[in-house]
Design a protein around this motif. Structure first.
Motif, PDB file in Angstrom:
ATOM      1  N   UNK A  57     -16.617  11.378  41.935  1.00 31.17           N
ATOM      2  CA  UNK A  57     -17.835  10.747  42.453  1.00 31.17           C
ATOM      3  C   UNK A  57     -18.669  10.130  41.335  1.00 31.17           C
ATOM      4  N   UNK A  58     -19.382   9.090  41.653  1.00 32.07           N
ATOM      5  CA  UNK A  58     -20.206   8.394  40.671  1.00 32.07           C
ATOM      6  C   UNK A  58     -21.265   9.340  40.105  1.00 32.07           C
ATOM      7  N   UNK A  59     -21.423   9.300  38.807  1.00 34.86           N
ATOM      8  CA  UNK A  59     -22.434  10.123  38.154  1.00 34.86           C
ATOM      9  C   UNK A  59     -21.915  11.429  37.587  1.00 34.86           C
ATOM     10  N   UNK A  60     -20.677  11.816  37.940  1.00 30.68           N
ATOM     11  CA  UNK A  60     -20.147  13.098  37.472  1.00 30.68           C
ATOM     12  C   UNK A  60     -19.183  12.958  36.302  1.00 30.68           C
ATOM     13  N   UNK A  61     -18.809  11.721  35.963  1.00 33.70           N
ATOM     14  CA  UNK A  61     -17.801  11.492  34.923  1.00 33.70           C
ATOM     15  C   UNK A  61     -18.261  12.029  33.570  1.00 33.70           C
ATOM     16  N   UNK A  62     -19.467  11.663  33.147  1.00 36.56           N
ATOM     17  CA  UNK A  62     -19.944  12.060  31.816  1.00 36.56           C
ATOM     18  C   UNK A  62     -20.161  13.561  31.700  1.00 36.56           C
ATOM     19  N   UNK A  63     -20.820  14.156  32.677  1.00 41.81           N
ATOM     20  CA  UNK A  63     -21.052  15.591  32.621  1.00 41.81           C
ATOM     21  C   UNK A  63     -19.740  16.347  32.795  1.00 41.81           C
ATOM     22  N   UNK A  64     -18.814  15.779  33.579  1.00 44.86           N
ATOM     23  CA  UNK A  64     -17.494  16.388  33.729  1.00 44.86           C
ATOM     24  C   UNK A  64     -16.732  16.406  32.422  1.00 44.86           C
ATOM     25  N   UNK A  65     -16.887  15.348  31.654  1.00 44.23           N
ATOM     26  CA  UNK A  65     -16.235  15.296  30.334  1.00 44.23           C
ATOM     27  C   UNK A  65     -16.793  16.383  29.409  1.00 44.23           C
ATOM     28  N   UNK A  66     -18.111  16.599  29.452  1.00 45.49           N
ATOM     29  CA  UNK A  66     -18.726  17.628  28.610  1.00 45.49           C
ATOM     30  C   UNK A  66     -18.260  19.026  29.026  1.00 45.49           C
ATOM     31  N   UNK A  67     -18.134  19.225  30.333  1.00 45.76           N
ATOM     32  CA  UNK A  67     -17.631  20.520  30.828  1.00 45.76           C
ATOM     33  C   UNK A  67     -16.178  20.716  30.399  1.00 45.76           C
ATOM     34  N   UNK A  81     -24.906  15.266  40.198  1.00 47.39           N
ATOM     35  CA  UNK A  81     -25.098  15.277  38.752  1.00 47.39           C
ATOM     36  C   UNK A  81     -26.046  16.396  38.311  1.00 47.39           C
ATOM     37  N   UNK A  82     -27.123  16.607  39.056  1.00 48.27           N
ATOM     38  CA  UNK A  82     -28.090  17.627  38.671  1.00 48.27           C
ATOM     39  C   UNK A  82     -27.474  19.018  38.659  1.00 48.27           C
ATOM     40  N   UNK A  83     -26.697  19.358  39.690  1.00 48.66           N
ATOM     41  CA  UNK A  83     -26.099  20.686  39.783  1.00 48.66           C
ATOM     42  C   UNK A  83     -25.043  20.893  38.708  1.00 48.66           C
ATOM     43  N   UNK A  84     -24.284  19.824  38.401  1.00 46.83           N
ATOM     44  CA  UNK A  84     -23.275  19.948  37.345  1.00 46.83           C
ATOM     45  C   UNK A  84     -23.930  20.096  35.973  1.00 46.83           C
ATOM     46  N   UNK A  85     -25.059  19.447  35.771  1.00 49.54           N
ATOM     47  CA  UNK A  85     -25.783  19.615  34.514  1.00 49.54           C
ATOM     48  C   UNK A  85     -26.304  21.043  34.391  1.00 49.54           C
ATOM     49  N   UNK A  86     -26.768  21.607  35.491  1.00 50.84           N
ATOM     50  CA  UNK A  86     -27.220  22.999  35.473  1.00 50.84           C
ATOM     51  C   UNK A  86     -26.058  23.933  35.170  1.00 50.84           C
ATOM     52  N   UNK A  87     -24.900  23.613  35.718  1.00 53.26           N
ATOM     53  CA  UNK A  87     -23.707  24.419  35.446  1.00 53.26           C
ATOM     54  C   UNK A  87     -23.335  24.333  33.963  1.00 53.26           C
ATOM     55  N   UNK A  88     -23.425  23.122  33.393  1.00 51.04           N
ATOM     56  CA  UNK A  88     -23.138  22.938  31.967  1.00 51.04           C
ATOM     57  C   UNK A  88     -24.109  23.746  31.116  1.00 51.04           C
TER      58      UNK A  88
END
Length: 262
Positions: free
Chosen positions: A179-189, A214-221
């Motif tokens: 999904x759009x917006x999750x690529x960058x944070x997904x890469x960091x994870x 994106x917000x929830x994935x950033x919180x997970x990171x």
């Protein structure tokens, strides 16, 4: 030389192509291929990728897959191999002799997955005949010392960040795209997983319970970054602990049945 087709599994493309060529186009001698790497690096995945490749399946008269593990019963393992080779579900007392007879003169491929000791290999090895017809035995192990007569040794590398991210996407989105917006944070994870496929799979299992935004994935990171045990990279035990944290309350007691007694 016909083109080799590789099943769609993330990573190990180069390693799989090399092993397949060794299995099909090697010498007429019975050869041993050893796949080594630390736990969770994908040895079994690579072995399955090779074992199930169509050209490999068509090349051998008989094939068998057997999981050895640290504690094993040689007779039970030989019965499992005999059943795969002969398509028979019965157990026989003189299985070593019967298995050897059934393999004699046949071009066979035997995979011994997760072998731990040189003694285990020597005990099993004496059953497989050398018929100079291109038969092959593939071993997976964490230790190179388990076999001294390997013709080919494949040392598995860690995943790159791109491969880690691709595996995370496959686990989470089943090939439908991120999904759009999750690529960058997904890469960091993915980078936090240290290139270990097992850890990536565990983290993907946790992320399935997290809202895909994106917000929830950033919180997970941030949770990963704040976990003292993670340091520069997540260890598999830490990922399991995190999986427990995100597990539903009614499922957490079920893990008590998985704790060994003693």
């Amino acid at each position: 030389m016909p083109r080799i087709s590789i099943p769609k599994v993330v990573g190990f493309k180069k390693e799989a192509e090399t092993i397949i060529k060794q299995l099909i186009y090697g010498s007429k001698e019975r050869e041993v291929v050893l796949i080594i790497g630390m736990g969770g690096l994908g040895k079994t995945t690579l072995a399955k990728k090779v074992y199930e490749e169509k050209n490999v399946a068509n090349h051998f008269d008989k094939r068998a897959w057997c999981i050895v593990s640290q504690e094993y019963d040689c007779k039970n393992l030989l019965n499992k191999i005999y059943n795969d080779v002969c398509g028979d579900k019965t157990e026989i007392d003189n299985v070593a002799e019967e298995l050897r007879k059934s393999l004699m003169g046949r071009r066979y491929l035997i995979v011994l997955d997760d072998i731990w000791s040189e003694e285990a290999w020597e005990e099993l090895n004496r059953v497989f005949p050398s018929c100079d017809n291109g038969s092959r035995i593939v071993l997976t192990s964490r230790q190179e010392s388990v076999v001294s007569d390997a013709k080919h040794i494949c040392r598995l590398p860690f995943f790159t960040i791109d491969e880690s991210l691709k595996l995370l996407h496959v686990k989470l989105f089943k090939g439908k795209g991120c999904p759009e917006g999750l690529e960058n944070v997904g890469r960091k994870i993915s980078k936090k997983c240290g290139g270990l496929p097992l850890t990536i799979g565990l983290i993907a299992g946790v992320l399935e319970k997290v809202e895909k935004c994106e917000q929830m994935w950033h919180e997970f990171l941030l949770t990963l970054n704040s976990h003292v045990a993670f340091g520069d990279g997540i260890q598999s035990n830490d990922a399991i602990e995190l999986s427990y944290k995100y597990l539903s309350d009614h499922l957490k007691p079920c893990l008590l049945y998985c704790i060994p007694k003693g």
